[in-house]
Design an enzyme around this catalytic site. Structure first.
Site, mmCIF file in Angstrom:
data_model
loop_
_atom_site.group_PDB
_atom_site.id
_atom_site.type_symbol
_atom_site.label_atom_id
_atom_site.label_comp_id
_atom_site.label_asym_id
_atom_site.label_seq_id
_atom_site.Cartn_x
_atom_site.Cartn_y
_atom_site.Cartn_z
ATOM 1 C CD GLU A 39 -0.950 2.267 0.586
ATOM 2 O OE1 GLU A 39 -0.016 1.726 0.025
ATOM 3 O OE2 GLU A 39 -2.035 2.360 0.053
ATOM 4 C CE1 TYR A 122 3.046 2.294 -3.044
ATOM 5 C CE2 TYR A 122 3.169 2.212 -0.518
ATOM 6 C CZ TYR A 122 2.409 1.789 -1.674
ATOM 7 O OH TYR A 122 1.337 1.170 -1.416
ATOM 8 C CG ASP A 140 2.996 -1.215 -5.125
ATOM 9 O OD1 ASP A 140 2.817 -1.539 -6.297
ATOM 10 O OD2 ASP A 140 1.735 -1.848 -4.556
#
Ligand code: SF4
Length: 352
Positions: A39, A122, A140
């Site tokens: 990520e 996030y 995102d």
């Protein structure tokens, strides 16, 4: 979207994902550390690029402890070329905190995850939903586009009103028994079908619920953020070589003066000596500072664009007998073991 519609749409989306998901390596694992790495790498970087780094990085640092114990130089050298080095430094700090606070296990608790350096909403949501199956949302760029179109969110991306609407809607989508799958499916739909230009609405599993499609406003949404033009910055760089052709590299440490090279943009990275400014006088100062003799040749120009800045770098050349202080003379063809920013590679290439 109404809850009943969302529930039907979610089932369609999950079925579509089962059939169409790309087989990406970070989708084959539920290891929270590996998902965290992926990520962080994927932020502001294309999947195709991350594919070249992810396995290599994990092979070198297979566990939280392995990464926490590594030197910053080692971490930045494995990151070299991915850009946005601040991500790598924060990731390094984050895993060190996992060792110090949680015995090396990425915490399942959302608050504890969010308290780690470099782990924002996030990243915390991605780890929480994908690795721990917790109903945590993620937003995102891909998810923002899909949800903005589905729900006809009129606020410009990045504004507080749009953030509020998007996270609320993403939370509703993630409130499900397979939140990791739902989140990944929304991202995948945005990456492969609901694309910024020419979305393939006819192939979209959510077309029956899409407000933008119904109103024929797909091209208008999401409403883009008004972008500031990048600031022009003039920089002088010095490529000083010894008789063997090795070039002087220095390590950037953040200092209190701020500015391009005093802040933490290049912190921890090796580069040729550089300084904001222009003109031969600045180049002479740089050469004197590092004990080099400046050549008379006209400087070459390198343009390097960062997120908010456009650097116009004038590359001067010089000669040097030995490095001072923490500087090193390095073979420009053997930079692999060092964390070197792309800008320095471009500067060295321009001075061949
Ligand atoms: S129908 Fe089109 S605009 Fe709507 S979510 Fe699907 S791809 Fe995106």
């Amino acid at each position: 979207m109404k809850a009943a519609d969302r529930s039907r749409a979610r089932a369609k989306l999950v079925a579509w994902f089962g059939e169409h998901a790309r087989a990406l390596p970070w989708r084959q694992t539920s290891d929270p550390y590996a998902i965290w790495i992926s990520e962080v790498m994927l932020q502001q970087t294309r999947v195709e690029t991350v594919l070249r780094y992810y396995d290599r990085f994990l092979a070198r640092f297979p566990t939280v402890r392995a990464l926490a114990d590594a030197s910053e130089d080692d971490v930045l050298s494995m990151w070299s070329g991915l850009g946005y080095y601040r991500r790598a430094r924060l990731l390094h700090e984050g895993v060190k905190a996992v060792v110090a606070r949680h015995g090396g296990r990425v915490p399942e608790d959302a608050e504890a995850r969010r308290a780690l350096p470099g782990v924002g909403r996030y990243t915390a949501g991605a780890i929480g939903s994908i690795a721990f199956d917790r109903p945590e949302p993620i937003v995102d760029g891909n998810v923002a586009r899909v949800l903005s179109r589905l729900d006809v969110i009129e606020h410009a991306i990045g504004t507080p009103a749009s953030e509020k609407a998007l996270w609320a809607e993403a939370s509703a989508w993630a409130a499900h028994d397979a939140p990791g799958t739902v989140n990944q499916a929304l991202m995948e739909l945005g990456a492969t079908v609901c694309t910024p230009t020419s979305p393939r609405c006819d192939a979209c599993p959510l077309r029956a619920w899409c407000g933008a499609r119904r109103a024929d406003r797909v091209d208008e949404l999401p409403v883009p953020r008004v972008k500031k033009a990048p600031k022009e910055v003039s920089v002088v760089a010095l490529v000083a070589r010894d008789r063997a052709g090795h070039a002087l590299l220095v390590k950037h440490e953040a200092n209190d003066e701020g500015g391009l090279f005093g802040g933490d943009l290049f912190k921890g990275l090796w580069s040729v000596p550089m300084q904001e400014g222009e003109g031969r006088g600045v180049a002479r100062e740089l050469a004197e500072l590092h004990g080099a003799a400046l050549d008379l040749a006209e400087p070459r120009q390198v343009i390097h664009v960062l997120t908010h800045r456009r650097l116009r770098v004038l590359v001067h050349q010089g000669r040097i007998a030995k490095a001072r202080g923490t500087g090193r003379l390095v073979d420009p063809d053997a930079l692999d073991g060092l964390g070197v920013a792309t800008l320095t590679k471009k500067v060295l290439a321009s001075a061949r």
